[in-house]
Design a protein around this motif. Structure first.
Motif, PDB file in Angstrom:
ATOM      1  N   PHE A   1      -2.195   4.362  -5.959  1.00  0.00           N
ATOM      2  CA  PHE A   1      -3.555   4.395  -5.417  1.00  0.00           C
ATOM      3  C   PHE A   1      -4.083   5.830  -5.447  1.00  0.00           C
ATOM      4  O   PHE A   1      -3.338   6.767  -5.179  1.00  0.00           O
ATOM      5  CB  PHE A   1      -3.579   3.877  -3.976  1.00  0.00           C
ATOM      6  N   ASP A   2      -5.378   5.973  -5.792  1.00  0.00           N
ATOM      7  CA  ASP A   2      -5.997   7.293  -5.754  1.00  0.00           C
ATOM      8  C   ASP A   2      -6.211   7.731  -4.321  1.00  0.00           C
ATOM      9  O   ASP A   2      -6.080   8.879  -3.967  1.00  0.00           O
ATOM     10  CB  ASP A   2      -7.370   7.282  -6.427  1.00  0.00           C
TER      11      ASP A   2
ATOM     12  N   MET B   1       8.008   1.592   4.841  1.00  0.00           N
ATOM     13  CA  MET B   1       6.987   2.232   4.009  1.00  0.00           C
ATOM     14  C   MET B   1       5.665   1.491   3.968  1.00  0.00           C
ATOM     15  O   MET B   1       4.783   1.837   3.189  1.00  0.00           O
ATOM     16  CB  MET B   1       7.518   2.424   2.581  1.00  0.00           C
ATOM     17  N   ARG B   2       5.537   0.463   4.795  1.00  0.00           N
ATOM     18  CA  ARG B   2       4.275  -0.254   4.828  1.00  0.00           C
ATOM     19  C   ARG B   2       3.151   0.694   5.205  1.00  0.00           C
ATOM     20  O   ARG B   2       3.353   1.621   5.979  1.00  0.00           O
ATOM     21  CB  ARG B   2       4.362  -1.338   5.883  1.00  0.00           C
ATOM     22  N   SER B   3       1.984   0.412   4.643  1.00  0.00           N
ATOM     23  CA  SER B   3       0.820   1.177   5.070  1.00  0.00           C
ATOM     24  C   SER B   3       0.724   1.080   6.589  1.00  0.00           C
ATOM     25  O   SER B   3       0.868  -0.002   7.150  1.00  0.00           O
ATOM     26  CB  SER B   3      -0.441   0.575   4.426  1.00  0.00           C
TER      27      SER B   3
ATOM     28  N   ASP C   1      -6.049   6.103  -0.048  1.00  0.00           N
ATOM     29  CA  ASP C   1      -5.484   5.029   0.770  1.00  0.00           C
ATOM     30  C   ASP C   1      -6.325   3.769   0.634  1.00  0.00           C
ATOM     31  O   ASP C   1      -7.534   3.798   0.874  1.00  0.00           O
ATOM     32  CB  ASP C   1      -5.472   5.457   2.251  1.00  0.00           C
ATOM     33  N   PRO C   2      -5.712   2.665   0.239  1.00  0.00           N
ATOM     34  CA  PRO C   2      -6.505   1.443   0.119  1.00  0.00           C
ATOM     35  C   PRO C   2      -6.838   0.879   1.484  1.00  0.00           C
ATOM     36  O   PRO C   2      -6.128   1.123   2.452  1.00  0.00           O
ATOM     37  CB  PRO C   2      -5.557   0.499  -0.629  1.00  0.00           C
TER      38      PRO C   2
ATOM     39  N   PHE D   1      11.815   2.400  -1.191  1.00  0.00           N
ATOM     40  CA  PHE D   1      12.370   3.430  -0.317  1.00  0.00           C
ATOM     41  C   PHE D   1      13.454   4.243  -1.014  1.00  0.00           C
ATOM     42  O   PHE D   1      13.544   5.459  -0.840  1.00  0.00           O
ATOM     43  CB  PHE D   1      12.937   2.783   0.946  1.00  0.00           C
ATOM     44  N   PHE D   2      14.301   3.569  -1.788  1.00  0.00           N
ATOM     45  CA  PHE D   2      15.387   4.275  -2.491  1.00  0.00           C
ATOM     46  C   PHE D   2      15.149   4.179  -4.004  1.00  0.00           C
ATOM     47  O   PHE D   2      15.739   3.326  -4.666  1.00  0.00           O
ATOM     48  CB  PHE D   2      16.744   3.646  -2.163  1.00  0.00           C
TER      49      PHE D   2
ATOM     50  N   GLY E   1       0.785  -1.226   0.000  1.00  0.00           N
ATOM     51  CA  GLY E   1       0.000   0.000   0.000  1.00  0.00           C
ATOM     52  C   GLY E   1       0.817   1.276   0.000  1.00  0.00           C
ATOM     53  O   GLY E   1       0.423   2.261   0.631  1.00  0.00           O
ATOM     54  N   THR E   2       1.936   1.283  -0.721  1.00  0.00           N
ATOM     55  CA  THR E   2       2.707   2.514  -0.779  1.00  0.00           C
ATOM     56  C   THR E   2       2.977   2.881  -2.238  1.00  0.00           C
ATOM     57  O   THR E   2       2.530   2.186  -3.148  1.00  0.00           O
ATOM     58  CB  THR E   2       4.011   2.377   0.016  1.00  0.00           C
TER      59      THR E   2
ATOM     60  N   HIS F   1       1.002   7.033  -8.726  1.00  0.00           N
ATOM     61  CA  HIS F   1       1.270   6.798  -7.306  1.00  0.00           C
ATOM     62  C   HIS F   1       0.522   5.585  -6.765  1.00  0.00           C
ATOM     63  O   HIS F   1       0.282   5.482  -5.564  1.00  0.00           O
ATOM     64  CB  HIS F   1       0.938   8.049  -6.488  1.00  0.00           C
TER      65      HIS F   1
END
Lengths: 551, 93, 203
Positions: free
Chosen positions: A517-518, A184-186, A520-521, A109-110, A104-105, A515
């Protein structure tokens, strides 16, 4: 659903256009697709080399390849398949594309490091090609065993350097994934709500990170030996050649788990979706992935029973090898139990997954024959070994790769492919596969060694059949790629969730927007909860029933 | 992992440096005492102590969270396996 | 669009995690060489002791002290940045760079001397001597050589961090770049802490 601009239409960073929007992108999805095209190129090349090997072996005596060319052909086939296809295939293509989506991100990260990994991968490939154009093709086999790799006059240094660079690319990808999963996990997703494909990538990344440096330093030592001739592995100078094998397998055995773990992750995604049933033993699968990562680094010397190492070592490593079979078996049982009493919907990805389970089980079980020290002495370095690792690597990871392609193709490109052709292709590949490799088991038991371009007349029948199977397999793979490739010229017709999947990548448009997702899922409490899918399907069916009389 | 940065005082750093100097002196001194096989182990032990100091203070590991500590220990564990398991072969040839 | 608590640009902890992961690969990289060292020490114990006696302890000791000081200076520079003492930070970074340079100069003279007396890879003296010593010096050159390369890389990274501090791009709340550069430098020091007794002090 309103039309969302997909990542194909929105370059990132946005100032680049045309080809630069791809070559300088930091979008994980574009990088994943760039890997896809590069890796498929290498895969096809290595298949052709493999085809040449089989063509040479189809009839006794020298036919299409000389002995030297044959040695180079199997070396290149091995090096390309291992370092350029099978190690990067699932993590670099599908991991890059789907890992951030599943948690969900919007990216890894890099992102820049991710692009750098791709360039290192490409550079490794270019260097590998360059090794073909000087001094003679490398002829050591993909293992680069000393003393031959140090003394041969062919261009081993360049090939070794290529493998070194590719190792670096693989390490950086692993580093990126681990950091992404940690940071970066939701925020709504706990560790035991992570989808299994991502879990398998997490385990894989750790192996990539901790094992790859061993092969890096080993390959550096081969180069050092070739240039400085110190003699670290040369008995006449006080060295020990078996230590090279230890170092090499210290990486290369864990590396087989780098190859297979993501494959297992793919299958763990596909099976529950098409059984409409939550995966059997989610925690057991997660745990066994981590177990495989740990136990897989304890067994390297089972490649070396006949190398002359101590009997104690043979005993210990053989024992530990049997232990590693347990977590793999846990997964197989979980998949089969998931299918049991499920509402099975047959599709090409599921078909390929079922083939995977069968072929991989054969590969795993024959691995136990090799892992037992007694029988291994008999079949060591025969075609039995070749058949075994092709069953696991190709029947396993290769089929998981095909399954992943069919499963996620509509999501990546927004286009659905023709099922009928996909089934035919899959059946051809599987049938050809069995024709190709089963005779090799028998040839191996009869004593036919690997890596020889010629053989005794009694092995003729088996080799002929194997060549025959190879032909079917190549036709099948060509048909499969054709079937997928033609969709690229069609309209985008795939819905957001064509299969009824519940992991987060299905909760956004196909292909996804820049990105991902429009909004947050919604993260499910349990990642394989299909109650919502069943309800909506039932509603759909009811609506169809109601709408018919009205019409 | 802790998200708040921790400031280590100059004094602590200096004390650590002095401790490292002392341990360096001890390891040099110990090498003049003949303990046979034990010498290597003593040297490794002192080096590990020094390494731990660098790790905990200079590298701020003391203030890091579980993820870093566990993963560092795993890495050292893997290294130990690499060396240790090779001796299943070497020690019994 | 509301994805996420923080973007990776602001996640200092994440950047540090990435750096640590990279350091693990470095540890294992050297670990492969230490596997060789452990095995050959067991097989050629006598020759390794003889080899160790031919290395100059003073050079080794001096370089150990120098690296420890430089490690301290780098750690101090982070404290200085956290306390917004830009001058101190720049000064200690410069000091650690200087230490790195002295280390390399030492190494140059040490290696140079070894070459003069005929102790270099594949030299006649090593080939004619006991095989164990050939391995000892082979490993010595490979390990200290690889370590030397890491010193050079570390100095480059530190120099970059120093430029960032100078430009004011490293602040008391955002100093991951400096911290990561420091971590790399400490690791190089950490590895030397093990190289020193294993090669110079072996008896």
């Amino acid at each position: 659903m309103e039309a969302v601009k997909s990542f194909f239409e929105t370059p990132a960073p946005s100032r680049f256009t045309g080809i630069w929007a791809w070559l300088l992108t930091t979008d994980h999805k574009r990088i994943g697709l760039m890997y896809l095209f590069a890796i498929v190129f290498w895969f096809c090349l290595a298949i052709l080399l493999g085809g040449l090997i089989r063509l040479e072996l189809m009839f006794p005596g020298e036919t299409v390849l000389t002995a030297e060319l044959y040695n180079s052909a199997f070396t290149l086939h091995g090096v390309i398949m291992i370092f350029l296809f099978i190690i990067p295939a699932l993590p670099a293509i599908f991991g890059n594309f789907f890992l951030p989506m599943q948690i969900g991100t919007d990216d890894v990260f890099f992102p820049k490091l991710n692009l750098l990994s791709w360039y290192l991968y490409m550079l490794g490939g270019v260097v590998a090609i360059a090794s073909l154009f000087a001094e003679g093709f490398p002829d050591t086999g993909w293992t680069f065993y000393v003393p031959f790799s140090v003394s041969t006059q062919t261009n081993v240094s360049t090939a070794v350097f290529a493998a070194f660079i590719l190792g670096f690319a693989s390490m950086l990808t692993g580093l990126n994934f681990i950091t992404t999963i940690h940071r970066m996990r939701s925020p709504k997703m706990g560790w035991l709500q992570i989808p299994l494909f991502t879990w398998s990538l997490y385990a894989t990344s750790w192996v990539q990170l901790l094992a790859t440096p061993v092969v890096s330093i080993t390959l550096v030592l081969v180069m050092v030996e070739r240039f400085l001739n110190i003699g670290l592995f040369d008995p006449s100078k006080g060295g020990d050649p078996i230590l090279y094998q230890h170092l090499f397998w210290m990486y290369s055995h864990p590396a087989v788990y780098i190859m297979i773990l993501p494959g297992m992750g793919v299958i763990s995604e596909i099976i529950p979706v098409f059984s409409r049933k939550s995966i059997f033993g989610y925690k057991a699968i997660v745990f066994s992935s981590m177990m495989i990562a740990v136990a897989g680094s304890l067994v390297w010397a089972h490649h070396m029973y006949t190398s002359g190492m101590s009997d104690t070592a043979v005993f210990v490593f053989s024992l530990l090898t049997f232990v590693v079979a347990i977590p793999s078996a846990i997964k197989v049982f979980s998949w089969v139990s998931t299918l049991y009493k499920g509402a099975i919907q047959m599709t090409p990805p599921l078909f390929l997954s079922l083939c995977f389970i069968y072929l991989f089980s054969v590969g795993g079980l024959t691995g136990l024959v090799l892992g037992a020290a007694g029988p291994d002495v008999h079949v060591h370095d025969t075609h039995f070994v070749v058949a075994h690792f092709h069953f696991t690597m190709f029947g396993g990871t290769g089929f998981a790769f095909f399954a992943a392609l069919h499963y996620w193709w509509p999501k990546m490109f927004g286009r659905m492919y023709d099922f009928k052709k996909a089934y035919i292709a899959s059946a051809l590949i599987t049938g050809g596969f069995i024709f190709h490799y089963v005779p090799m088991f028998i040839l191996g038991l009869q004593g036919m060694p690997r890596r020889y371009y010629d053989y005794l007349p009694q092995y003729a029948t088996g080799n002929f059949l194997a060549g025959f199977g190879a032909l079917f397999m190549i036709i099948g793979i060509a048909l499969m790629f054709y079937n997928l490739a033609v969709t690229l010229r069609r309209e985008r017709n795939a819905p957001a969730d064509p299969w009824g999947g519940v992991t987060l990548e299905w909760k956004t448009a196909s292909p996804p927007p820049l990105h991902n997702f429009d909004r947050d899922p919604e993260v499910l409490d349990y990642p394989y909860d299909f109650t919502g899918v069943k309800e909506s399907q039932d509603n759909q069916a009811n609506q169809d029933k109601q709408s018919k009389p009205n019409a | 992992m802790t998200d708040k940065a921790h400031i280590i005082s100059y004094k602590t750093l200096l004390m650590t440096l002095l401790a490292l100097f002392a341990l360096t002196g001890i390891t040099v001194g110990a090498s003049y005492v003949d303990l046979g096989q034990l010498n290597v182990w003593v040297a490794l032990l002192i080096a590990s102590l020094k390494g731990t100091l660098v790790l905990l203070i200079f590298m701020h590991m003391k203030f890091e969270g579980k993820a870093l500590r566990l993963s560092f220990i795993s890495t050292i564990g893997f290294l130990a396996i690499m060396i240790g398991f090779t001796f299943w072969d070497i020690a019994f040839r | 669009m509301s994805l996420h608590q923080t973007s990776p640009h602001d996640d200092e902890t994440g950047k540090k995690l990435g750096m640590w992961l990279f350091l693990y690969t470095e540890i294992i990289l050297f670990g492969g060489l230490f596997v060789l060292y452990a095995v050959y020490l067991t097989v050629h114990t006598e020759d390794f002791v003889e080899g160790g006696k031919q290395l100059d302890r003073l050079f080794g000791l001096a370089n150990t002290v120098i690296l420890l000081i430089s490690s301290f200076a780098v750690a101090a520079s982070i404290t200085a940045v956290q306390k917004s003492q830009k001058g101190v930070a720049l000064g200690s970074l410069a000091a650690s760079l200087l230490c790195g340079l002295i280390f390399l100069i030492n190494k140059y003279f040490e290696w140079g001397h070894k070459f003069e007396i005929g102790l270099y890879p594949n030299s006649e003296r090593l080939l004619d001597g006991p095989t164990g010593q050939n391995i000892f010096f082979g490993l010595y050159y490979v390990i200290t050589g690889l370590h030397g390369i890491h010193i050079v890389i570390g100095m480059t990274v530190l120099a970059v961090a120093m430029a960032y501090v100078q430009a004011g791009k490293i602040t008391p709340t955002r100093f991951a770049l400096l911290e990561n550069a420091g971590l790399y430098w400490h690791l190089v020091d950490l590895i030397w802490i093990f190289i020193f007794p294993l090669f110079y002090l072996i008896i």
